[in-house]
Design a protein around this motif. Structure first.
Motif, PDB file in Angstrom:
ATOM      1  N   SER A  69       0.861  -1.181   0.000  1.00  0.00           N
ATOM      2  CA  SER A  69       0.000   0.000   0.000  1.00  0.00           C
ATOM      3  C   SER A  69       0.899   1.233   0.000  1.00  0.00           C
ATOM      4  CB  SER A  69      -0.908  -0.015   1.234  1.00  0.00           C
ATOM      5  OG  SER A  69      -1.743   1.112   1.249  1.00  0.00           O
ATOM      6  N   GLN A  73      -3.849   6.491   2.527  1.00  0.00           N
ATOM      7  CA  GLN A  73      -4.869   5.621   3.084  1.00  0.00           C
ATOM      8  C   GLN A  73      -5.975   6.416   3.773  1.00  0.00           C
ATOM      9  OE1 GLN A  73      -1.427   3.479   2.327  1.00  0.00           O
ATOM     10  NE2 GLN A  73      -1.307   4.636   4.179  1.00  0.00           N
ATOM     11  N   TRP A  93     -11.185   0.088   5.374  1.00  0.00           N
ATOM     12  CA  TRP A  93     -10.313  -1.069   5.153  1.00  0.00           C
ATOM     13  C   TRP A  93     -11.034  -2.348   5.555  1.00  0.00           C
ATOM     14  CZ3 TRP A  93      -7.104  -4.071   8.737  1.00  0.00           C
ATOM     15  CH2 TRP A  93      -6.213  -4.912   8.076  1.00  0.00           C
ATOM     16  N   ARG A 102      -7.554  -9.094   3.746  1.00  0.00           N
ATOM     17  CA  ARG A 102      -7.078  -8.556   5.028  1.00  0.00           C
ATOM     18  C   ARG A 102      -6.155  -9.539   5.746  1.00  0.00           C
ATOM     19  NH1 ARG A 102     -12.501  -7.644   6.197  1.00  0.00           N
ATOM     20  NH2 ARG A 102     -12.191  -8.910   8.048  1.00  0.00           N
ATOM     21  N   TRP A 106      -0.135  -6.454   4.887  1.00  0.00           N
ATOM     22  CA  TRP A 106      -0.250  -5.178   4.180  1.00  0.00           C
ATOM     23  C   TRP A 106       0.956  -4.340   4.577  1.00  0.00           C
ATOM     24  CZ3 TRP A 106      -4.707  -2.545   1.739  1.00  0.00           C
ATOM     25  CH2 TRP A 106      -5.699  -3.441   1.335  1.00  0.00           C
ATOM     26  N   SER A 108       2.694  -0.933   4.276  1.00  0.00           N
ATOM     27  CA  SER A 108       2.189   0.396   3.946  1.00  0.00           C
ATOM     28  C   SER A 108       3.210   1.478   4.215  1.00  0.00           C
ATOM     29  CB  SER A 108       0.937   0.692   4.789  1.00  0.00           C
ATOM     30  OG  SER A 108      -0.051  -0.294   4.579  1.00  0.00           O
ATOM     31  N   ALA A 126      -1.183   0.977  12.918  1.00  0.00           N
ATOM     32  CA  ALA A 126      -0.495  -0.107  12.205  1.00  0.00           C
ATOM     33  C   ALA A 126       0.152  -1.091  13.165  1.00  0.00           C
ATOM     34  CB  ALA A 126       0.552   0.472  11.253  1.00  0.00           C
ATOM     35  N   ASN A 131      -4.492  -6.239  13.486  1.00  0.00           N
ATOM     36  CA  ASN A 131      -4.557  -6.075  12.032  1.00  0.00           C
ATOM     37  C   ASN A 131      -3.284  -6.576  11.371  1.00  0.00           C
ATOM     38  OD1 ASN A 131      -2.627  -3.915  11.555  1.00  0.00           O
ATOM     39  ND2 ASN A 131      -4.054  -2.544  12.570  1.00  0.00           N
ATOM     40  N   TRP A 133      -1.440  -4.968   9.150  1.00  0.00           N
ATOM     41  CA  TRP A 133      -0.640  -3.885   8.592  1.00  0.00           C
ATOM     42  C   TRP A 133       0.765  -3.903   9.160  1.00  0.00           C
ATOM     43  CZ3 TRP A 133      -2.729   1.602   7.656  1.00  0.00           C
ATOM     44  CH2 TRP A 133      -3.855   1.556   6.850  1.00  0.00           C
TER      45      TRP A 133
END
Length: 168
Positions: A69, A73, A93, A102, A106, A108, A126, A131, A133
């Motif tokens: 990514s 965002q 998201w 997901r 990810w 980012s 993050a 998550n 991320w």
């Protein structure tokens, strides 16, 4: 034969998604949300096709390994706080990209719109263990194909410092 060629590709291929400027605004009626939903459905379709081909022994069958990514965002001006980030990314998201997407890592980086907000709150979101991320102030992502013959290293730069320098 074509099956050995296909088999060779599946061992050497490294598939991933690259996505940028996906952060629709926090309003549920943001006109960009429809476009974001279409992109998410297309990503899910591409990933499902690769998965199905792998099960059927067709094509490369190589699964997507991660999402890169590349910024923006959170339109228009980033996030204000950690609670704002949690609410924003629940809408833009978690509610948009399916469970399968997901579940991928990810990786980012911040974009200029993200940097207009509270950068520390974006990094804190993050870092939440709930998550998938990864977003830090500068890091490197390294992945290899299943057989190790192809490798990729992506250096994710710390853009918030650069954007701040341009604004001064």
């Amino acid at each position: 034969s074509s099956s050995s060629s296909s088999s060779s590709l599946s061992r050497t291929e490294l598939r991933f998604f690259v996505l940028g400027d996906w952060g629709a605004g926090p309003e549920t009626n943001d006109p960009m949300r429809d476009a974001q939903l279409r992109v998410a459905r297309a990503m899910q379709s591409v990933a499902a096709t690769a998965h199905r081909e792998g099960r059927e022994g067709k094509g490369s069958g190589s699964a997507h390994r991660f999402v890169l990514s590349v910024g923006d965002q959170a339109y228009e001006a980033g996030v204000a706080s950690l609670p704002d980030a949690q609410l924003r990314f629940a809408r833009t998201w978690r509610d948009v990209y399916g469970v399968g997407l997901r579940a991928l890592p990810w990786y980012s980086t911040l974009g200029n719109h993200d940097c207009a907000g509270n950068v520390s709150a974006a990094y804190a979101f993050a870092a939440e263990p709930s998550n998938s991320w990864r977003m830090e102030p500068g890091y490197t992502v390294e992945h290899a194909s299943p057989d190790g013959s192809a490798a990729l290293a992506v250096v994710v730069a710390r853009l918030d410092a650069l954007v701040e320098g341009v604004r001064k």
